[in-house]
Design a protein around this motif. Structure first.
Motif, PDB file in Angstrom:
ATOM      1  N   ARG A 122       0.692  -1.196  -0.088  1.00 53.75           N
ATOM      2  CA  ARG A 122      -0.069  -0.215   0.159  1.00 53.75           C
ATOM      3  C   ARG A 122       1.044   1.193   0.091  1.00 53.75           C
ATOM      4  O   ARG A 122       2.112   1.142   0.418  1.00 53.75           O
ATOM      5  CB  ARG A 122      -0.800   0.069   1.095  1.00 53.75           C
ATOM      6  CG  ARG A 122      -1.938  -1.160   1.249  1.00 53.75           C
ATOM      7  CD  ARG A 122      -2.810  -0.903   2.747  1.00 53.75           C
ATOM      8  NE  ARG A 122      -3.669  -2.008   2.591  1.00 53.75           N
ATOM      9  CZ  ARG A 122      -3.762  -3.207   3.105  1.00 53.75           C
ATOM     10  NH1 ARG A 122      -2.884  -3.397   3.672  1.00 53.75           N
ATOM     11  NH2 ARG A 122      -4.792  -4.000   3.138  1.00 53.75           N
ATOM     12  N   PRO A 123       0.505   2.264  -0.347  1.00 52.05           N
ATOM     13  CA  PRO A 123       0.920   3.649  -0.403  1.00 52.05           C
ATOM     14  C   PRO A 123       1.877   3.784   1.017  1.00 52.05           C
ATOM     15  O   PRO A 123       0.958   3.964   1.916  1.00 52.05           O
ATOM     16  CB  PRO A 123       0.195   4.898  -0.589  1.00 52.05           C
ATOM     17  CG  PRO A 123      -0.894   4.169  -1.630  1.00 52.05           C
ATOM     18  CD  PRO A 123      -1.161   2.468  -1.074  1.00 52.05           C
ATOM     19  N   GLY A 124       3.066   4.069   1.153  1.00 52.43           N
ATOM     20  CA  GLY A 124       3.767   4.562   2.258  1.00 52.43           C
ATOM     21  C   GLY A 124       4.163   3.298   3.205  1.00 52.43           C
ATOM     22  O   GLY A 124       4.608   3.392   4.239  1.00 52.43           O
ATOM     23  N   ALA A 145       9.995  -0.106  -4.700  1.00 51.90           N
ATOM     24  CA  ALA A 145       9.970  -0.290  -3.305  1.00 51.90           C
ATOM     25  C   ALA A 145      11.519  -0.538  -3.039  1.00 51.90           C
ATOM     26  O   ALA A 145      12.368  -1.064  -3.675  1.00 51.90           O
ATOM     27  CB  ALA A 145       9.261  -1.778  -3.364  1.00 51.90           C
ATOM     28  N   ARG A 146      11.571  -0.612  -1.832  1.00 52.86           N
ATOM     29  CA  ARG A 146      13.072  -1.070  -0.987  1.00 52.86           C
ATOM     30  C   ARG A 146      12.925  -2.192  -0.462  1.00 52.86           C
ATOM     31  O   ARG A 146      12.072  -2.580   0.282  1.00 52.86           O
ATOM     32  CB  ARG A 146      13.297   0.220   0.020  1.00 52.86           C
ATOM     33  CG  ARG A 146      14.547  -0.018   0.472  1.00 52.86           C
ATOM     34  CD  ARG A 146      14.907   1.333   1.582  1.00 52.86           C
ATOM     35  NE  ARG A 146      16.459   1.210   1.946  1.00 52.86           N
ATOM     36  CZ  ARG A 146      17.633   1.326   1.519  1.00 52.86           C
ATOM     37  NH1 ARG A 146      17.469   1.356   0.171  1.00 52.86           N
ATOM     38  NH2 ARG A 146      18.633   1.045   2.194  1.00 52.86           N
ATOM     39  N   ALA A 201       9.582  -1.839   1.634  1.00 49.97           N
ATOM     40  CA  ALA A 201       8.955  -0.636   1.833  1.00 49.97           C
ATOM     41  C   ALA A 201       8.572   0.060   0.549  1.00 49.97           C
ATOM     42  O   ALA A 201       9.604   0.158  -0.455  1.00 49.97           O
ATOM     43  CB  ALA A 201      10.118   0.366   2.631  1.00 49.97           C
ATOM     44  N   ASN A 202       7.232   0.547   0.329  1.00 46.10           N
ATOM     45  CA  ASN A 202       6.795   1.423  -0.729  1.00 46.10           C
ATOM     46  C   ASN A 202       7.409   2.508  -0.972  1.00 46.10           C
ATOM     47  O   ASN A 202       7.406   3.282   0.370  1.00 46.10           O
ATOM     48  CB  ASN A 202       5.321   1.200  -0.647  1.00 46.10           C
ATOM     49  CG  ASN A 202       4.783   1.856  -1.956  1.00 46.10           C
ATOM     50  OD1 ASN A 202       5.401   2.754  -2.760  1.00 46.10           O
ATOM     51  ND2 ASN A 202       3.451   1.593  -2.379  1.00 46.10           N
ATOM     52  N   GLU A 249       0.934   6.188  -4.296  1.00 49.25           N
ATOM     53  CA  GLU A 249       0.673   5.034  -5.095  1.00 49.25           C
ATOM     54  C   GLU A 249       1.087   3.574  -4.537  1.00 49.25           C
ATOM     55  O   GLU A 249       2.126   3.548  -3.936  1.00 49.25           O
ATOM     56  CB  GLU A 249       1.278   5.080  -6.487  1.00 49.25           C
ATOM     57  CG  GLU A 249       0.882   6.617  -7.109  1.00 49.25           C
ATOM     58  CD  GLU A 249      -0.575   6.444  -7.788  1.00 49.25           C
ATOM     59  OE1 GLU A 249      -1.213   5.514  -7.828  1.00 49.25           O
ATOM     60  OE2 GLU A 249      -1.145   7.550  -7.515  1.00 49.25           O
ATOM     61  N   PRO A 250       0.269   2.609  -4.854  1.00 45.28           N
ATOM     62  CA  PRO A 250       0.762   1.073  -4.271  1.00 45.28           C
ATOM     63  C   PRO A 250       1.823   0.648  -5.291  1.00 45.28           C
ATOM     64  O   PRO A 250       2.163   1.199  -6.497  1.00 45.28           O
ATOM     65  CB  PRO A 250      -0.391   0.581  -4.761  1.00 45.28           C
ATOM     66  CG  PRO A 250      -1.272   1.096  -5.717  1.00 45.28           C
ATOM     67  CD  PRO A 250      -0.999   2.618  -5.456  1.00 45.28           C
TER      68      PRO A 250
END
Length: 359
Positions: free
Chosen positions: A269-271, A292-293, A320-321, A326-327
């Motif tokens: 999900r975002p964040g 993503a990380r 992590a996003n 944004e997803p």
């Protein structure tokens, strides 16, 4: 002193004459190597955290298209090799092979079949297709296409722009077991039926009034539009669900889509930051959409669209996003079906991941 910390005898402590006699009979003393073969608590691993940026790979892949015609390459691929295993071994982990494959407009990669299982994750481009066991599978970004062990398959391109996809095979395992080989064949005649149409809705499958389809792999193409919609529906239906992930399965048996490697799609999900416990299988993460990380084993990689990384087994992992609006969608391939079959699948929930700096 614990038994596992007790020093063992070395090879050098044995008389040379004794070692010579052992060698003549093809014998090796175990105790000097026992700790390396059976280390305490955590297995020895050659797989190292490795990152392959797509924007660096693509120009070299396109250059390969200029340098080598398809007739001389048969499959024009750049292998994503893990340096921990040695680049010459051409493997991403102990059981996973990865390759970026290019098909140019008008080209045809001839029909063949082989013992290793393979899947294709489409990275970019339209107009290409893969025919598997007579079923023609169109290739669009994010689609997963199976080419299981022993099935004839070929690739063709009727479009106008290059098409690139990620190959994922269990080739290292087949090679280690000395069962890896291929056979060439003729261009296939295509069938009308398509498994992704017959099994297009969750919860309902064709009724086997006169028995099942008879096909070991009834569904060969898994469209990204369906997988993406499933992830979004899952996230909306269960807003408190921590890990929004689906697994690609055989719709008739409910088992993994293939029998050695597992394939999944995951949404952040975002964040969102997701912490995953250490598991025994190695895993590959490939960015389909978003950024993503991925952090594990003291290293971290920022995945942008079509980037790929590999994380060894027994490593707790953080995802992590990188976007707060944004997803992010990731394709995941791992060795979990193999580990379950061998009875060595393990989760260590007590080990928590860290978020190291970019490497």
């Amino acid at each position: 002193m614990a038994a596992e910390d007790q020093p063992l005898g070395t090879l050098e402590e044995l008389p040379q004459s004794y070692r010579d006699e052992l060698r003549k009979l093809n014998l090796v003393p175990l105790w000097p190597s026992l700790r390396s073969l059976l280390p305490p608590k955590v297995p020895a691993r050659q797989t190292s955290p490795t990152y392959w940026p797509y924007q660096s790979i693509k120009p070299l892949l396109m250059q390969a298209g200029d340098l080598t015609p398809i007739e001389k390459a048969e499959r024009r691929v750049l292998v994503l090799a893990n340096p921990g295993h040695g680049l010459e071994k051409m493997q991403a982990s102990s059981a996973i092979y990865l390759g970026m494959q290019l098909l140019l407009p008008g080209e045809w990669a001839p029909s063949h079949r082989h013992t290793p299982n393979a899947v294709r994750m489409v990275v970019e481009g339209e107009g290409a297709w893969t025919t598997v066991d007579g079923e023609r599978c169109q290739m669009s970004r994010g689609d997963l296409i199976l080419t299981p062990t022993g099935l004839w398959h070929e690739h063709g391109h009727d479009g106008s722009d290059p098409v690139i996809w990620l190959d994922v095979l269990d080739l290292p395992l087949a090679h280690y077991l000395e069962v890896s080989y291929h056979l060439n064949g003729d261009r296939q005649n295509t069938k009308q039926s398509q498994g992704n149409r017959a099994y297009a809705r969750a919860g309902v499958v064709p009724t086997p009034v006169f028995g099942r389809s008879g096909r070991r792999y009834p569904m060969l193409r898994y469209p990204w539009t369906d997988a993406r919609a499933a992830l979004q529906s899952l996230a909306e239906d269960q807003p408190d669900l921590e890990a929004v992930q689906v697994t690609y399965i055989n719709p008739e048996t409910g088992e993994d889509a293939e029998n050695i490697l597992g394939f999944h799609a995951l949404m952040l999900r975002p964040g969102q930051t997701l912490t995953l416990p250490a598991r025994s299988p190695a895993a590959v993460y490939h960015a389909i959409e978003g950024a993503a990380r991925v952090a594990a084993g003291g290293q971290g990689f920022d995945l942008r669209s079509a980037d790929t990384c590999c994380i060894p087994g027994y490593c707790a992992t953080t995802l992590a996003n990188l976007s707060g609006s944004e997803p992010a969608f990731l394709f995941v391939a791992d060795e979990s079906p193999l580990h379950r079959k061998l009875g060595v699948y393990e989760i260590r929930a007590d080990e928590q991941p860290s978020m190291p700096s970019q490497s």
